[in-house]
Design a protein around this motif. Structure first.
Motif, PDB file in Angstrom:
ATOM      1  N   MET A 142       0.750  -1.228   0.035  1.00 47.65           N
ATOM      2  CA  MET A 142       0.063   0.075   0.204  1.00 47.65           C
ATOM      3  C   MET A 142       0.825   1.210   0.065  1.00 47.65           C
ATOM      4  SD  MET A 142      -3.231   0.714   2.687  1.00 47.65           S
ATOM      5  CE  MET A 142      -3.623   2.297   2.896  1.00 47.65           C
ATOM      6  N   ALA A 143       0.433   2.080  -0.862  1.00 49.55           N
ATOM      7  CA  ALA A 143       1.361   3.195  -0.952  1.00 49.55           C
ATOM      8  C   ALA A 143       1.269   4.243   0.403  1.00 49.55           C
ATOM      9  CB  ALA A 143       0.801   4.369  -2.117  1.00 49.55           C
ATOM     10  N   ASP A 144       2.496   4.825   0.550  1.00 57.54           N
ATOM     11  CA  ASP A 144       2.711   5.727   1.793  1.00 57.54           C
ATOM     12  C   ASP A 144       2.107   7.114   1.343  1.00 57.54           C
ATOM     13  OD1 ASP A 144       3.218   7.258   3.881  1.00 57.54           O
ATOM     14  OD2 ASP A 144       5.659   6.960   3.732  1.00 57.54           O
ATOM     15  N   GLN A 145       0.919   7.313   2.085  1.00 60.91           N
ATOM     16  CA  GLN A 145       0.274   8.528   1.838  1.00 60.91           C
ATOM     17  C   GLN A 145       0.667   9.950   2.704  1.00 60.91           C
ATOM     18  OE1 GLN A 145      -2.679   8.718  -0.375  1.00 60.91           O
ATOM     19  NE2 GLN A 145      -1.848   7.010  -0.823  1.00 60.91           N
ATOM     20  N   THR A 146       1.650   9.798   3.340  1.00 60.78           N
ATOM     21  CA  THR A 146       2.234  10.825   3.996  1.00 60.78           C
ATOM     22  C   THR A 146       2.743  11.845   3.348  1.00 60.78           C
ATOM     23  OG1 THR A 146       2.997   9.127   5.641  1.00 60.78           O
ATOM     24  CG2 THR A 146       4.071  11.198   5.862  1.00 60.78           C
ATOM     25  N   LEU A 147       2.253  13.142   3.460  1.00 63.91           N
ATOM     26  CA  LEU A 147       2.924  14.358   2.827  1.00 63.91           C
ATOM     27  C   LEU A 147       4.348  14.533   3.013  1.00 63.91           C
ATOM     28  CD1 LEU A 147      -0.160  16.709   3.042  1.00 63.91           C
ATOM     29  CD2 LEU A 147       0.202  15.133   1.032  1.00 63.91           C
TER      30      LEU A 147
END
Ligand code: MN
Length: 233
Positions: A1-6
């Motif tokens: 799952m992609a890391d969504q952290t800005l």
């Protein structure tokens, strides 16, 4: 799952207060060029050409009442007093007669322009961004819901600099009315809630200098004010 952290901070949401309460989030800023015959003529055109569009970034918004420094890299900063239509619902290929149904409300606007850069770019057939789409170039008043303004097909539009009247016209002199420009723009874009449309300026545009106070008004909408400060050192 992609890391969504800005990985950097998100830019702040640009919002405009609404008369009666709440904030209107700004998505895009469209501007109509040469939508009054007499202004098209003072810009060196016949006044018989169709209006056209350019854009500004949402974060060019400045609220009425502010004081801003004289813009960077220009020696001919101009005011343009305009009615702003604020889009509150999606519109794609919308019919002229349906177009007012997507308007949330109206505001007063100033399309601040680096006229020397705009003309130099125009002469070379280049994009107008440096002349139009710069920081602090889209001044706006509070937004008034359309239920309180009506369709804005007519009404006085005026601008004064230091108390002297520079622009005085009527919205009925627009080449494309509000509903016509929304319908036309919706052929080229899927208009979305939050989009603003600066509807063009009447004749009488001109320069400002540091210390000037600009005051504008649109009948049934309200007033707008801007003070020009010394340029940034
Ligand atoms: Mn303009």
């Amino acid at each position: 799952m992609a890391d969504q952290t800005l990985v950097i901070a998100a830019p702040p949401l640009v919002t405009v207060p609404v008369r009666g309460g709440g904030e209107f989030p700004v998505r895009r800023i469209f501007c109509v060029g040469q939508n009054y015959v007499a202004h098209a003529q003072e810009m060196g055109y016949t006044g018989r050409d169709a209006p056209f569009y350019f854009t500004k970034p949402a974060d060019a918004i400045v609220m009425s009442g502010a004081a801003v420094p004289y813009a960077l890299e220009t020696e001919n900063l101009h005011y343009e007093m305009e009615l702003v239509a604020c889009i509150g619902a999606p519109a794609f290929r919308i019919a002229v007669d349906d177009a007012l149904s997507v308007v949330y409300g109206f505001a007063c606007g100033l399309d601040m322009t680096r006229r020397d850069l705009q003309f130099a770019l125009r002469q070379k057939g280049r994009p107008w961004d440096l002349g139009k789409a710069f920081e602090q170039s889209a001044i706006i008043s509070e937004i008034v819901p359309i239920a309180q303004t009506g369709p804005m097909a007519s009404g006085a539009i005026e601008l004064r600099v230091n108390g002297l009247t520079k622009q005085s016209s009527d919205l009925s002199r627009m080449i494309w009315s509000v509903k016509e420009m929304i319908a036309d723009l919706s052929k080229y874009y899927h208009l979305q809630p939050g989009d603003l449309i600066y509807s063009g300026t009447p004749e009488g545009v001109g320069p400002v200098v540091p210390g000037d106070k600009i005051e504008g008004s649109v009948e049934n909408v309200g007033t707008i004010e801007l003070t020009i400060l010394e340029p940034e050192a």
